[in-house]
Design an enzyme around this catalytic site. Structure first.
Site, short mmCIF file in Angstrom:
data_model
loop_
_atom_site.label_atom_id
_atom_site.label_comp_id
_atom_site.label_asym_id
_atom_site.label_seq_id
_atom_site.Cartn_x
_atom_site.Cartn_y
_atom_site.Cartn_z
N HIS A 267 0.83 -1.21 0.00
CA HIS A 267 0.00 0.00 0.00
C HIS A 267 0.87 1.26 0.00
CE1 HIS A 267 -3.69 2.29 1.24
NE2 HIS A 267 -2.77 3.11 1.73
N GLU A 268 1.78 1.34 0.96
CA GLU A 268 2.62 2.54 1.07
C GLU A 268 3.52 2.68 -0.14
OE1 GLU A 268 1.83 4.72 3.18
OE2 GLU A 268 0.49 3.40 4.31
N HIS A 271 1.80 4.71 -2.69
CA HIS A 271 1.98 6.15 -2.44
C HIS A 271 3.39 6.60 -2.81
CE1 HIS A 271 -1.81 6.88 -0.44
NE2 HIS A 271 -1.60 5.95 0.47
N GLU A 297 -4.83 7.62 -2.99
CA GLU A 297 -5.33 6.30 -2.59
C GLU A 297 -5.54 5.39 -3.79
OE1 GLU A 297 -5.96 4.88 0.74
OE2 GLU A 297 -4.53 6.50 0.99
#
Lengths: 381, 381
Positions: A267-268, A271, A297
């Site tokens: 997930h990170e 980003h 997101e």
């Protein structure tokens, strides 16, 4: 000669440099700062916030911005080109910031530092009551922020605009009503049938160093560049960009659950690769960064859920996972692990949730924030 | 009502907050920053430096300072009291800073970030030539700094005054001439007799985690408070204070030599306990910090050489060292290790030197810096 535009650029570069400093202070607070350091950090963050605010809202700055806008308009520049968009973003930020007193900005920054530290301590002690007064203060400050900024319809609009520009609370409610109508029956059907997927293989002891090494390997394969970044631990995973050349992500580790570290890293990393992908020419300008939280997101969830929970991914990557944890996954088939990591169902924590449950969390969080700002929900509840 | 003094205090608190941010940026650069992050960091450091400089040199600030000084004088405050010393330090800093153009300050800060990164890379590659152009630039900037600041006698006076207030190059030469007259024959006599002390026990493999644990234990016993600090690795050991509540030290580790980590920890711990000992009421004011580099070094060398190389210390602490490294020290007597850690002699590196050799290094460094500023020594030499 775009003289005013150049002068504006120089001023924006100083403000961006202060924002860089504020981001480093924030990252450091959540990853490195000793517990005693809160008071100094709060003073530092308040000073940087105050000064950046004053630079970007002075009468002189306002005049410079006007002249630069006129210059860009007169030049016939492409309205989607860098110059026009720079002037547009600078105008949006100015119009927003100029409504806030510098003392209020300093107070807000200070409260955020103190509040974050209190949250970390309360989380460690598993004691919400200890955090409640700080949350109360933060919510009150957000209400004052909304009042300063002004809004046509709903106080949350003023806040939402900072991270989802030009979207309103009513817009989000409409989108979420539609999403909710489809999600809730789906989650109900899943919940009625939770026994169907066995994810016991994910709930076993996993050596922390090995989890770390796997997360590092995964993020590198997803294209995250460690020469321009690093991975650390924090109470809640986050990504922080200090410029495209220094984007840092954090994860957290659970010794007996595979998902938190692995999927937080994915997930990170979404980003982080997004932030590392910002063109170098935007560095040191307000055009560095994601266009909105929603866009941000979309990148993190692309990598976390569409890629890292995908069948093709597990075909490709499972051998590496198995090699890292032979005792845990040696006799677990690819099909079983693929189903396990996609197991949906109510979960109290967002980070390790599948795509469907994730949506529920986002909707819940939105409702919560709106209710807190409206005052229809109290902090104690 | 000391209205102007209060207004001055508020302004100084903002400047101190920016200095806090600059210190965190500097610490982060040397301990955490990925190699790619230099450009963003240089921009951030330049912005923070520029803005702090502008705040502390504006015409409005100058007037405020004058009124505050008059207020303090009229109040009959104790000239050694906090108010009088605050006004005195603020005046000294103002008189110094007001001579520097803001663009120059920003350029200097940027060059320091870029230069530090180049030094780290050159050090790792063991390639001085790669650092030489950066050093050249830094020396040229220091010469310009001296010219801006002005000096009666010697350009180095202007620079020395920043870290050893009111001392001149001639003063230091006088002190060092005396010290040198006693040190050189001593070191010669020692060098003629280097075989007399056997320090082979210090040159063995030492597990890095165990070295780390020992350094942690040592610093805790010396009174360093980890709730308000932390220890990290860096290319060269240093201590950085972000306020009395957050003072961080660094060490470096050599896998086959006991001294660097152990004595760097003792040395930096001297700086760090000094900085943690600053009264809380000075936090966020220019009275936070050491009065001068000389005072600072008196603390670090007290702990490194007078304590940690003392006979009583080894009587007390050697059991702990032996317990940590039984294979290395099991059959080394207390007397032998005490003599080994005090072995004097020419050494290329300051940090692991005994008190006598340390003095030689300090004198050499002073001569070098003066010669570089004079231009009697070139960077290539």
């Amino acid at each position: 000669m775009a003289e005013a535009l150049e002068a504006l650029r120089a001023r924006l570069a100083v403000i961006a440099g202060l924002d860089h400093a504020a981001s480093v202070l924030g990252w450091d607070q959540e990853t490195m700062m000793p517990p005693g350091g809160t008071a100094s950090r709060a003073r530092g963050m308040a000073a940087v916030g105050r000064v950046a605010h004053e630079l970007g809202t002075s009468a002189e700055y306002g005049r410079l911005l006007e002249v630069a806008e006129a210059e860009v308009a007169a030049s016939g520049a492409d309205p989607d080109g860098d110059d026009a968009r720079l002037a547009w973003v600078a105008r949006r930020d100015y119009d927003r910031n100029v409504r806030l007193p510098a003392d209020f900005v300093a107070e807000l920054r200070e409260a955020e530092v103190v509040g974050t530290q209190a949250w970390q301590a309360a989380r460690e002690a598993d004691d919400y009551a200890q955090f409640a007064p700080q949350l109360d203060r933060l919510v009150a400050l957000q209400r004052r922020l909304a009042d300063y900024l002004g809004y046509a319809d709903h106080p949350y609009d003023a806040l939402l605009d900072a991270f989802e520009p030009e979207m309103t609370t009513a817009d989000v409610r409409r989108v979420f009503a539609d999403l909710r109508a489809r999600t809730v029956p789906l989650v109900r059907a899943i919940a009625a049938n939770t026994g169907a997927v066995d994810d016991a293989c994910l709930h076993q002891p996993f050596d922390e160093d090995a989890q770390w090494a796997l997360a590092r390997d995964l993020t590198e394969r997803f294209g995250y560049d460690y020469a321009r970044g690093r991975m650390d631990r924090s109470a809640h995973p986050f990504t922080s960009s200090f410029g495209p050349d220094d984007v840092r992500l954090t994860v957290r580790l659970q010794p007996d659950f595979f998902n938190p570290c692995f999927f937080a890293a994915a997930h990170e990393c979404g980003h982080a690769t997004h932030a590392q992908g910002v063109p170098e020419r935007f560095a040191g300008t307000p055009l560095d960064g994601s266009a909105s939280s929603g866009i941000g997101e979309s990148q993190s969830r692309l990598w976390e859920n569409l890629v890292a929970r995908g069948r093709d991914f597990w075909r490709y990557y499972y051998p590496r996972v198995r090699e890292t944890f032979p005792a845990q996954f040696g006799d677990v088939s690819e099909e079983r692990v693929y189903r396990a990591v996609n197991k949906a169902g109510p979960s109290p924590i967002r980070v390790e949730a599948d795509e469907v449950t994730y949506n529920l969390h986002i909707m819940l969080r939105f409702d919560l924030e709106v209710a807190l700002i409206e005052g229809t929900l109290g902090v104690a509840e």
